[in-house]
Write a protein that holds these residues in place. Structure first.
Motif, PDB file in Angstrom:
ATOM      1  N   GLU A 157      59.483 -42.717 106.442  1.00  0.00           N
ATOM      2  CA  GLU A 157      60.471 -42.418 105.400  1.00  0.00           C
ATOM      3  C   GLU A 157      59.826 -41.690 104.227  1.00  0.00           C
ATOM      4  N   SER A 201      58.917 -38.098 105.188  1.00  0.00           N
ATOM      5  CA  SER A 201      60.128 -37.283 105.257  1.00  0.00           C
ATOM      6  C   SER A 201      60.621 -36.918 103.863  1.00  0.00           C
ATOM      7  N   SER A 261      58.417 -34.222 102.457  1.00  0.00           N
ATOM      8  CA  SER A 261      58.750 -32.913 103.030  1.00  0.00           C
ATOM      9  C   SER A 261      60.007 -32.342 102.397  1.00  0.00           C
ATOM     10  N   ASP A 262      60.996 -33.206 102.150  1.00  0.00           N
ATOM     11  CA  ASP A 262      62.227 -32.745 101.494  1.00  0.00           C
ATOM     12  C   ASP A 262      61.933 -32.259 100.078  1.00  0.00           C
TER      13      ASP A 262
END
Length: 239
Positions: free
Chosen positions: A210, A213, A216-217
């Motif tokens: 999580e 991710s 990366s966002d």
């Protein structure tokens, strides 16, 4: 009339077979095994409670990082404190301020931001791993340590039987009971350690996914913001 005969109680009933009495009656080597297992169990529970608090903290930080990635406002300068959001910003903002190189494509620029932030987040999550190896080691080794104490105690009981030439249950039971008590303590130490290790490892892996991710966002949002503001002069970072 003759008095009613009374049944003699077995001699084994005279022995105190409580856990504390079994420990006191045990051979010094078996006592050492028991103490070692008890200490290992206490350490395991301390690690379990510490990791439970760490997982709660990482969960809050991962959600904060996800909210930061979804926020359209300019990124905030990283605070001088530990945590996933601060670690991601400390790694990503210098790359963002540097901007896209003249020979660097949009994909390469985004990959550079993404790599820097993911590396910082992964390093921060990895700090929660120390102690898990002790849980794994205790879970796999403690039953065998307890079994060693049991084998040693039973050997001692057989030596006592041979010396007394008495194979009655009253002679055999106390020694075997204290020997088996060592195996019981080994299982008490091993079972929670194995369960906690598997649960913590799974939770830590989910949190790592999580957080990476979300990093990366956030890198993708910074890359998009860079493309939109490239012609507006130097980037400004909110304090």
């Amino acid at each position: 009339m003759d008095p009613t005969p009374t049944l003699a109680l077995p001699a084994a009933s005279a022995h105190d077979l409580s856990p504390w009495a079994l420990f006191l009656m045990a051979d010094p080597i078996v006592k050492g095994v028991m103490l070692l297992l008890v200490v290992a169990s206490v350490i395991c529970w301390a690690i379990i409670f510490e990791k439970w608090g760490t997982l709660r903290r990482l969960g809050r930080e991962s959600r904060a990082l996800a909210r930061m990635a979804a926020d359209e406002r300019p990124p905030t300068a990283p605070p001088d404190q530990p945590g996933l959001p601060a670690a991601a910003l400390r790694a990503g903002l210098p790359e963002w301020r540097q901007g896209q190189g003249a020979r660097e494509t949009d994909g390469e620029y985004r990959a550079r931001l993404d790599a820097a932030m993911r590396k910082a987040v992964a390093r921060e999550v990895k700090r929660a791993e120390p102690g898990l190896s002790f849980l794994a080691t205790t879970g796999s080794v403690a039953p065998f340590i307890g079994l060693f104490g049991t084998v040693w105690g039973i050997m001692r009981s057989f030596v006592g039987i041979a010396a007394s030439n008495d194979t009655s249950l009253a002679v055999v039971a106390p020694g075997i009971a204290e020997a088996l008590f060592a195996t019981a303590i080994g299982l008490v130490a091993a079972i929670p350690a194995v369960i906690a290790y598997n649960r913590i490892l799974a939770a830590l892996g989910a949190l790592r996914g999580e957080a990476l991710s979300a990093a990366s966002d956030l890198a993708a949002r910074l890359a998009r913001a860079s493309a939109l503001t490239e012609a507006r002069g130097p980037r400004q970072v909110a304090d």
